[in-house]
Design an enzyme around this catalytic site. Structure first.
Site, PDB file in Angstrom:
ATOM      1  N   GLU A   6      -2.356  11.740   3.065  1.00 19.41           N
ATOM      2  CA  GLU A   6      -3.198  11.256   4.160  1.00 19.41           C
ATOM      3  C   GLU A   6      -3.049  12.186   5.365  1.00 19.41           C
ATOM      4  O   GLU A   6      -1.957  12.654   5.675  1.00 19.41           O
ATOM      5  CB  GLU A   6      -2.813   9.839   4.557  1.00 19.41           C
TER       6      GLU A   6
ATOM      7  N   GLU B 170       0.854  -1.192   0.000  1.00 18.46           N
ATOM      8  CA  GLU B 170       0.000   0.000   0.000  1.00 18.46           C
ATOM      9  C   GLU B 170       0.889   1.242   0.000  1.00 18.46           C
ATOM     10  O   GLU B 170       1.875   1.310   0.755  1.00 18.46           O
ATOM     11  CB  GLU B 170      -0.905   0.009   1.230  1.00 18.46           C
TER      12      GLU B 170
END
Length: 484
Positions: free
Chosen positions: A225, A220
């Site tokens: 974020e 990932e």
């Protein structure tokens, strides 16, 4: 043959004798000794030499530096010490070489492979509708619901993905969107042109890549974020299976946190790099946004962030070929020195979402202690729709460049796979101060094509229908959890 009696010859006459005859003439010794003395002396010398040899053989006597005088135990101890020293030298040389090694990031010949932009932006994505695997207070809707509620819409110049701002009590979770690209990638240069990033108490937004049906085995990559008020800058993070570490030489301007990328290490934090405050949130938005570039290649994974007025010409000029080797040091650098990038990152789909609360944003460490958000996360999220007026993504475009040797783009997303995969997280947020000021850019763009007033329910939907039409896919996605 005649024999001459030499004993009768006068000594004075010896000079007249032949040489061979002189050799046979007995000469009295110059000293007096018994017949047995020479024998005894010789015997004594031989005995001493024999005793010395015997002593050496038994390990007794002799200098300390002479191995022949050592006992068996001494020899074993010395041999063991030599082995330890040799091993230490080899390990030291290896570790020293590894710590100073760095991958070859030479320029690659990239060509434009895919473009996500314009009114068809959302056509290239599937909508995720299964339960949130990170315990979020969120109800991810399908494409038709998102279109009806104006949670996703696109025009020729922008694409918006946002959270429902209805102020009614949301008992089953606040409605939001998570989309997954239909195409997957094993490598490439990804250019994300972003105008607005989401923020606000209870929010947990991310732009990331993964293989939802094979997480964390296929890795990932969190490109952007943050959570809640998002005042600490962007967190770029890798989450992997075992065998991927960043305890090596890196060239980056961001601040690294944790070096073990294993998804279960450090409370699922992964190996992250945090940028300055202006790399995300209100400060990023007020500067007009910017461009994030992420390069995925066997040599490593790198992420750059460019403000609106510093975008390289080979990115802003659509006819140019981007060349990361000319961009300078990356914001985040994840080299392959101690991580086989190609084996840890496969079939990556582009994913965008805005989660609500959940294991990260809802944790007291962040929601209460760090960001000083009110009440409890789920209660606040359920009762305060107006809190989410800045909880939206706005993009100009996504572009994916690949080399001619790339063989990784597939025609369908893996997001429709079974919903039985792991629960991973993005990077943990950093710490410092908090702010609650409204975003200037968000007040003129976003929900519904323009208005950011407190009345975001019906008015936002109506304005969105006027400001941008949704042309997203009408198919429902029924699986694929991913590792977010």
């Amino acid at each position: 043959m005649s024999y001459r009696n030499l004993s009768s010859i006068d000594v004075s006459d010896r000079a007249n004798l032949p040489d061979y005859e002189l050799h046979n003439v007995p000469v009295a010794p110059p000293y007096t000794a018994t017949a047995s003395a020479p024998v005894a002396a010789g015997a004594g010398a031989g005995a001493a030499e024999a005793a010395q040899k015997a002593g050496v053989a038994k390990g007794a006597g002799g200098p300390w530096y002479d191995p022949r005088s050592w006992s068996l135990l001494t020899k074993l101890l010395v041999a063991g010490g030599v082995v330890v020293v040799i091993v230490a030298l080899v390990v030291g040389i290896y570790e020293g070489t590894k710590s100073s090694s760095y991958p070859d990031y030479t320029a690659l010949s990239y060509k434009l492979a895919d473009t996500y932009s314009g009114s068809s932006f959302f056509d290239e994505f599937e909508y995720y509708t299964a339960a949130d695997t990170t315990d979020g207070f969120v109800d991810y809707v399908d494409s038709s619901t998102a279109s009806e509620m104006n949670l996703t819409y696109a025009s020729s110049s922008r694409a918006v993905l946002r959270v429902d701002t209805d102020t009614s009590n949301q008992t089953s979770g606040r409605k939001s969107v998570r989309i997954t690209s239909k195409k997957t990638y094993n490598d490439g240069l990804f250019i994300f042109d972003i105008t607005h990033t989401p923020y606000g108490c209870a929010t947990w937004p991310a732009l990331w890549l993964t293989d939802p049906s094979n997480w964390p085995e296929h890795g990932e990559i969190d490109v952007l974020e943050s959570n809640n008020k998002a005042t600490h800058g962007n967190a770029m993070t890798l989450h992997t299976s075992s065998g991927c570490k960043m305890n090596v030489k890196r060239k980056e301007t961001g601040t690294a946190k944790y070096t073990n990328c294993l998804n279960t290490a450090n409370d699922n934090a992964g190996c992250s790099v945090t940028g300055a405050k202006a790399t995300y949130g209100e400060k990023f938005n007020s500067n007009g946004g910017g461009v994030y570039a992420m390069e995925l290649r066997p040599a490593g994974i790198r992420v750059w962030m460019f403000t609106r007025d510093s975008i390289p010409s080979d990115i802003s000029n659509s006819s140019s070929t981007p060349d990361p080797s000319t961009w300078g040091e990356a914001l985040a650098d994840f080299p392959n020195t101690n991580c086989d990038i190609s084996s840890h990152f496969k079939n990556q789909s582009i994913i965008v979402n805005i989660d609500i609360c959940g294991d990260l944003a809802g944790a007291s460490t962040y929601y209460t202690d760090l960001y000083d958000c009110p009440s409890t996360c789920t209660k606040w999220a359920a009762e305060n729709g107006a809190n989410f007026t800045n909880a939206y993504w706005e993009f100009k475009s996504f572009k994916v460049y690949q080399t001619s040797s790339s063989s990784n783009s597939s025609s369908s997303a893996s997001a429709t796979a079974s919903s039985s995969t792991a629960v991973g997280y993005g990077a943990s947020a950093a710490s410092t101060t908090t702010t609650t000021a409204a975003d200037g850019a968000g007040s003129t763009t976003g929900q519904g094509g323009g208005s950011q007033s407190g009345q975001q329910g019906q008015s936002g939907q109506q304005e969105g229908q006027q400001g941008g039409s949704s042309s997203s896919s009408q198919e429902k996605e029924q699986g694929g959890q991913g590792g977010y």
